[in-house]
Design an enzyme around this catalytic site. Structure first.
Site, PDB file in Angstrom:
ATOM      1  N   SER A   1       0.855  -1.182   0.000  1.00 38.15           N
ATOM      2  CA  SER A   1       0.000   0.000   0.000  1.00 38.15           C
ATOM      3  C   SER A   1       0.893   1.234   0.000  1.00 38.15           C
ATOM      4  O   SER A   1       1.693   1.418   0.915  1.00 38.15           O
ATOM      5  CB  SER A   1      -0.893  -0.040   1.247  1.00 38.15           C
ATOM      6  OG  SER A   1      -1.688   1.113   1.340  1.00 38.15           O
TER       7      SER A   1
ATOM      8  N   LYS B   1      -0.942  -0.923  -4.452  1.00 37.16           N
ATOM      9  CA  LYS B   1      -2.163  -0.176  -4.113  1.00 37.16           C
ATOM     10  C   LYS B   1      -1.780   1.269  -3.877  1.00 37.16           C
ATOM     11  O   LYS B   1      -0.895   1.551  -3.069  1.00 37.16           O
ATOM     12  CB  LYS B   1      -2.799  -0.807  -2.867  1.00 37.16           C
ATOM     13  CG  LYS B   1      -3.788   0.074  -2.103  1.00 37.16           C
ATOM     14  CD  LYS B   1      -4.549  -0.757  -1.078  1.00 37.16           C
ATOM     15  CE  LYS B   1      -4.723  -0.027   0.242  1.00 37.16           C
ATOM     16  NZ  LYS B   1      -5.426  -0.849   1.262  1.00 37.16           N
TER      17      LYS B   1
ATOM     18  N   LYS C   1      -2.870   4.915  -2.526  1.00 37.33           N
ATOM     19  CA  LYS C   1      -3.838   5.696  -1.753  1.00 37.33           C
ATOM     20  C   LYS C   1      -4.243   6.894  -2.603  1.00 37.33           C
ATOM     21  O   LYS C   1      -3.364   7.541  -3.205  1.00 37.33           O
ATOM     22  CB  LYS C   1      -3.195   6.158  -0.446  1.00 37.33           C
ATOM     23  CG  LYS C   1      -2.954   5.018   0.536  1.00 37.33           C
ATOM     24  CD  LYS C   1      -4.286   4.459   1.045  1.00 37.33           C
ATOM     25  CE  LYS C   1      -4.099   3.581   2.271  1.00 37.33           C
ATOM     26  NZ  LYS C   1      -5.377   3.090   2.795  1.00 37.33           N
TER      27      LYS C   1
ATOM     28  N   ASP D   1      -7.121   2.993  -3.168  1.00 34.68           N
ATOM     29  CA  ASP D   1      -7.874   3.017  -1.905  1.00 34.68           C
ATOM     30  C   ASP D   1      -8.134   4.464  -1.513  1.00 34.68           C
ATOM     31  O   ASP D   1      -7.191   5.231  -1.310  1.00 34.68           O
ATOM     32  CB  ASP D   1      -7.067   2.310  -0.806  1.00 34.68           C
ATOM     33  CG  ASP D   1      -7.823   2.196   0.516  1.00 34.68           C
ATOM     34  OD1 ASP D   1      -8.993   2.639   0.588  1.00 34.68           O
ATOM     35  OD2 ASP D   1      -7.247   1.658   1.487  1.00 34.68           O
TER      36      ASP D   1
ATOM     37  N   GLU E   1     -11.049   0.723  -3.649  1.00 31.66           N
ATOM     38  CA  GLU E   1     -11.401   0.356  -2.274  1.00 31.66           C
ATOM     39  C   GLU E   1     -12.045   1.551  -1.567  1.00 31.66           C
ATOM     40  O   GLU E   1     -11.498   2.658  -1.584  1.00 31.66           O
ATOM     41  CB  GLU E   1     -10.096  -0.068  -1.571  1.00 31.66           C
ATOM     42  CG  GLU E   1     -10.238  -0.512  -0.130  1.00 31.66           C
ATOM     43  CD  GLU E   1      -8.877  -0.929   0.464  1.00 31.66           C
ATOM     44  OE1 GLU E   1      -7.908  -1.133  -0.311  1.00 31.66           O
ATOM     45  OE2 GLU E   1      -8.779  -1.048   1.696  1.00 31.66           O
TER      46      GLU E   1
ATOM     47  N   ASP F   1     -13.881  -1.812   2.493  1.00 28.03           N
ATOM     48  CA  ASP F   1     -13.007  -1.994   3.665  1.00 28.03           C
ATOM     49  C   ASP F   1     -13.805  -1.507   4.879  1.00 28.03           C
ATOM     50  O   ASP F   1     -14.495  -2.295   5.558  1.00 28.03           O
ATOM     51  CB  ASP F   1     -11.697  -1.202   3.440  1.00 28.03           C
ATOM     52  CG  ASP F   1     -10.773  -1.136   4.648  1.00 28.03           C
ATOM     53  OD1 ASP F   1     -11.151  -1.614   5.721  1.00 28.03           O
ATOM     54  OD2 ASP F   1      -9.653  -0.573   4.538  1.00 28.03           O
TER      55      ASP F   1
ATOM     56  N   LYS G   1     -10.062  -7.306   7.189  1.00 26.75           N
ATOM     57  CA  LYS G   1      -9.120  -6.994   8.270  1.00 26.75           C
ATOM     58  C   LYS G   1      -9.707  -7.591   9.535  1.00 26.75           C
ATOM     59  O   LYS G   1     -10.786  -7.177   9.971  1.00 26.75           O
ATOM     60  CB  LYS G   1      -8.982  -5.481   8.458  1.00 26.75           C
ATOM     61  CG  LYS G   1      -8.250  -4.769   7.344  1.00 26.75           C
ATOM     62  CD  LYS G   1      -8.181  -3.291   7.629  1.00 26.75           C
ATOM     63  CE  LYS G   1      -7.575  -2.540   6.454  1.00 26.75           C
ATOM     64  NZ  LYS G   1      -7.770  -1.084   6.601  1.00 26.75           N
TER      65      LYS G   1
ATOM     66  N   GLY H   1      -4.432  -4.648   5.898  1.00 30.63           N
ATOM     67  CA  GLY H   1      -3.444  -4.488   6.959  1.00 30.63           C
ATOM     68  C   GLY H   1      -3.675  -3.197   7.704  1.00 30.63           C
ATOM     69  O   GLY H   1      -4.394  -2.311   7.241  1.00 30.63           O
TER      70      GLY H   1
END
Ligand code: OSB
Ligand code: MG
Length: 369
Positions: free
Chosen positions: A135, A161, A163, A189, A214, A239, A263, A291
């Protein structure tokens, strides 16, 4: 089992580099570790609550308070403490999944260590290695981002991934896609940074062939995600919205997600996480393991979970050195872009008491009464 006492230990660990998301920047982790003591051994768990209630309503000081005041008294009142019995014993307390999860995890670790069984075997792992993604936080510039992504790919990570947030979305995705090619497994995400009014803007990600987007919308806007899913081609993954297996069932029924990030902390523990996995599997919804910047203690259990059959996408299960200069267990290292699933008893890694002691900022012991 009988619990004789529980240690609530806080450690401070600097991150190797700042991690910026749409909800804030983390430069270090203030982590609550739980050690449960029984006459026959101990068990460890890591609470994933962050310092501030900006990812979810939970935060580490609040988690420690609810554990001390409302949860542990209920655990000490149990006739026989088992991991499977923890969630029912704590059900009268609303919410606080991360606080509940760390208790169940530590009890499960103690229980499995006594049985000589591993998290992976107990949960139903079918793989010896799990694919690792990474990430990548929001950066000051696209050039810096390309450097970071390039170095993660050199290390062997199998999926990237990014952000995103308004103002840091289309251009960074375009740049990474152009630099690293169409075969790169790439996803984004948003951590709830958009609203349904951004649907047309988010559709501009469609040409980049992302694996998923996400949590674009706020956690309680499940219907909004269902509507967004009709307006964009990128598959929607949830998520923050998924706090239980029931949430997953409802989101799937509404058409709000094509993929789920699991998660364990967010859903109240590894046993509920397995139920989320099972419900998704029954609905042909792939899952992957998220995570929370865990140390080796939480990471070991996550990697075991990620070895279940419906975890078909690489997770945010990165190597220890993506987060910390020195982990508090033996480090997780990439082997051809994958992490090895621990097979030893319990979480299968050993808390390094010297490293933990060196990072400790406070210790509180709660004794059975
Ligand atoms: O939204 O998945 C998230 C980290 C902290 C809080 C929320 C999230 C994340 C990450 C990093 O994306 C996951 C990791 O590498 O541990
Ligand atoms: Mg997320």
């Amino acid at each position: 089992m009988k619990l004789t006492g529980v240690e609530l230990r806080r450690i401070a660990l600097p991150l190797v580099s700042p991690f910026r998301t749409s909800f804030g920047t983390q430069t270090s982790r203030d982590i609550l570790l739980l050690r449960v003591c029984t006459p026959d051994g101990e068990g460890w768990g890591e609470c994933v609550a962050l310092t501030d209630p900006t990812y979810s309503p939970e935060y580490v000081d609040g988690a420690q308070h609810v554990i001390r005041t409302h949860l542990l008294p209920r655990v000490f009142a149990m006739q026989d403490v088992t991991a499977a019995g923890i969630a029912p014993a704590l059900a009268a307390v609303k919410g606080h999944q991360m606080a509940k999860a760390v208790i169940e995890s530590a009890v499960l670790d103690a229980e499995l260590r006594q049985l000589g069984d591993s998290f992976g075997h107990h949960l139903g792992a079918v793989r010896d290695f799990v694919d690792s993604g990474v990430s990548v936080g929001i950066m000051g510039s696209v050039a810096e981002l390309l450097d970071d992504v390039g170095s993660y790919l050199d290390q062997g990570y199998l999926r990237i991934k990014l952000k995103i947030e308004p103002g840091w979305d289309i251009e960074p995705v375009r740049a990474v896609r152009e630099r690293f090619g169409d075969d790169l497994l790439l996803q984004v995400d948003a951590n709830t940074a958009y609203t349904l009014r951004d649907a047309t803007h988010l559709a501009r990600l469609d040409p980049f062939g992302l694996l998923l987007i996400e949590q674009p919308l706020p956690e309680h806007d499940v219907r909004g995600h269902a509507e967004l899913a009709k307006r964009i081609k990128t598959p929607v993954c949830l998520d923050e919205s998924i706090e239980s297996a029931q949430d997953a069932a409802e989101a799937i029924a509404l058409g709000a997600c094509a993929i789920v990030n699991i998660k364990p902390g967010r859903v109240g523990g590894y046993l509920e996480a397995r139920r989320v996995h099972d419900i998704c599997a029954a609905n042909d919804i792939p899952v992957w393991c998220g995570g929370m910047l865990e140390t080796g203690i939480g990471r070991a259990a996550n990697v075991a979970l990620a070895a279940l059959p419906n975890f078909t996408l690489p997770g945010d299960t990165s190597a220890s050195d993506r987060y910390y200069r020195e982990d508090i267990t033996e480090p997780f290292v990439l082997e051809k872009g994958r992490l090895r699933v621990p097979t030893g008893p319990g979480i299968g890694v050993t808390p390094n008491l010297d490293a933990i002691e060196a990072a400790t900022t406070s210790v509180e012991t709660v004794q059975a009464t």
